[in-house]
Scaffold this motif. Structure first.
Motif, PDB file in Angstrom:
ATOM      1  N   LEU A   1       0.827  -1.208   0.000  1.00 49.77           N
ATOM      2  CA  LEU A   1       0.000   0.000   0.000  1.00 49.77           C
ATOM      3  C   LEU A   1       0.866   1.264   0.000  1.00 49.77           C
ATOM      4  O   LEU A   1       0.508   2.272  -0.613  1.00 49.77           O
TER       5      LEU A   1
ATOM      6  N   TYR B   1       0.053   3.716  -3.059  1.00 50.25           N
ATOM      7  CA  TYR B   1      -0.578   5.005  -2.782  1.00 50.25           C
ATOM      8  C   TYR B   1       0.438   6.102  -2.482  1.00 50.25           C
ATOM      9  O   TYR B   1       0.061   7.207  -2.103  1.00 50.25           O
TER      10      TYR B   1
ATOM     11  N   VAL C   1       2.632   6.494   0.001  1.00 50.85           N
ATOM     12  CA  VAL C   1       2.527   6.921   1.395  1.00 50.85           C
ATOM     13  C   VAL C   1       3.863   6.636   2.084  1.00 50.85           C
ATOM     14  O   VAL C   1       4.413   5.546   1.911  1.00 50.85           O
TER      15      VAL C   1
ATOM     16  N   TRP D   1      -6.347   7.284  -1.184  1.00 48.93           N
ATOM     17  CA  TRP D   1      -5.860   6.805   0.113  1.00 48.93           C
ATOM     18  C   TRP D   1      -6.735   7.308   1.248  1.00 48.93           C
ATOM     19  O   TRP D   1      -7.106   6.551   2.138  1.00 48.93           O
TER      20      TRP D   1
END
Length: 413
Positions: free
Chosen positions: A48, A52, A54, A110
């Motif tokens: 993830l 995304y 992040v 997100w």
């Protein structure tokens, strides 16, 4: 006449045994589905973070959002179970969680995904409090600790299966497919609980949902020293456990281990040890005292964390397994302690325990993201051990009065 009575007693025992088996199966399955649908996201954090874009130090916010909303929901769902009933709340929570999980593939950002996962945490918050209160009301006190242990085992199997299934599937299927799979599992378990779990016999609903009464009831629980101090322990135990598994895959991916995310996820198989450790912790607590057993488990957990500092994969795994096995024993003891010591509104008391439990996972787990980023695995290990020392001190303060104070238990009718 005597033979007739013996036959009746044997028949009653068989009925009770059958009912207990149904209770164990239904509650274990509900706990399994709940935790699997919440924590399958954990081994996907590295994926993830890339998908995304992040930062590693912040990606665990999605899990923290789930657990934080789960904790907040417990402030209300415990009271709802005291009013509407244990079985009904479990079924509704499972169905709602399933429907919301189906919506996750529709999240195109997100922020939206984190928000939706937070709402799912909120929807599933009714299961644990209602299940534990059900055990205290419907199961004989002599075996309630063991049944609670198997409920915790169901939780651990959920956490294990969710993490392992997701970690193994992510290389072959899309994240959306994984979401759909866990959504279906929640709905199926709701149907099984409907038919498996016996209706409550000893449940007495609260008359109303007056907010002031709820607040007064909660305040009374906090005044009960035997409950308020255990809330501190619950905050710590899930916080340190979540921290370990949030960043384990990140650590093992680097030198000197170089282990893939999929293989790191296999460590979650150690959750299966809860089949032995959770019920056994309940037995030992009845024999030697809950707080004495807790202190011993905390010491062993600290040893397990120290073993993860050794740069050998086998020793690291042994340390993580020891830590994990002891954690589930701690949680089983904590749940049973609250149920036994609550003087009123047992569902609310258990909910407050679980509120602090999941808030610990949310806050400590998130904070340790920054600790891990700044100081590495060694710094995070030191922080975890320091928290375990605090938990041991709290347990020591409770152990002196444990044998002096009679436990309040629900009579079987």
């Amino acid at each position: 006449m005597t033979k007739t009575k013996n036959k009746e007693n044997n028949a009653a025992s068989e009925v009770n045994a059958g009912a207990y088996i149904r209770i164990i199966l239904a509650l274990a399955l509900s706990g399994l589905a709940e935790l699997a649908s919440l924590f399958f996201i954990q081994p996907l954090l590295p994926v993830l973070a890339i998908e995304y874009e992040v930062p590693v130090s912040q990606v665990s916010i999605i899990l923290s959002a789930e657990t934080a909303m789960l904790a907040i929901g417990l402030l209300f769902t415990g009271t709802l179970s005291d009013h509407y009933g244990r079985k009904r709340l479990i079924i509704v929570s499972l169905l709602l969680g399933g429907v919301l999980t189906i919506l996750c593939p529709l999240a195109n950002s997100w922020a939206l995904l984190v928000t939706l996962r937070a709402v799912i945490g909120l929807s599933l918050s009714g299961i644990a409090a209602a299940a534990t209160a059900y055990i205290s009301e419907e199961v004989a006190p002599v075996v309630a600790g063991i049944v609670t242990g198997y409920f915790v085992f169901g939780n651990s199997m959920g956490g294990m299966s969710g993490r392992i299934i997701a970690s193994q599937l992510i290389d072959y299927v899309s994240i959306n497919t994984i979401f759909y799979g866990f959504a279906v599992s929640l709905i199926l378990v709701a149907i099984l609980v409907k038919f498996l779990l016996p209706a409550s016999r000893n449940f007495k609903p609260t008359e109303n949902l007056n907010v002031l009464c709820v607040v007064k009831g909660a305040a009374a629980h906090f005044k009960n020293r035997h409950l308020s101090l255990v809330f501190v322990i619950s905050f710590i135990i899930f916080g340190v456990f979540t921290s370990l598994y949030n960043y384990l895959a990140f650590f093992l991916k680097g030198e000197p281990f170089n282990i893939s995310h999929a293989n790191a996820g296999l460590i979650s198989f150690s959750f299966a040890l809860s089949f032995f450790t959770a019920p056994q912790a309940g037995r030992l607590a009845e024999k030697y005292g809950s707080m004495n057993v807790l202190r011993t488990l905390f010491a062993i957990m600290a040893l397990g964390m120290l073993l993860t500092l050794v740069n050998q994969v086998v020793i690291f795994i042994v340390g993580a397994v020891i830590f994990t096995a002891c954690f589930f024993g701690c949680h089983a003891i904590g749940l049973r302690w609250v149920s036994k010591n609550a003087t009123h509104a047992r569902g609310q008391a258990v909910a407050l325990y679980l509120f602090f439990y999941y808030m610990g996972g949310s806050l400590i787990g998130f904070i340790n993201g920054f600790v891990f980023h700044a100081t590495g695995w060694h710094g995070m290990t030191g922080f975890i051990i320091a928290l375990l020392v605090v938990a041991a001190i709290v347990a020591t303060s409770l152990s002196g009065s444990e044998q002096k104070r009679p436990m309040a238990v629900a009579p079987m009718k």
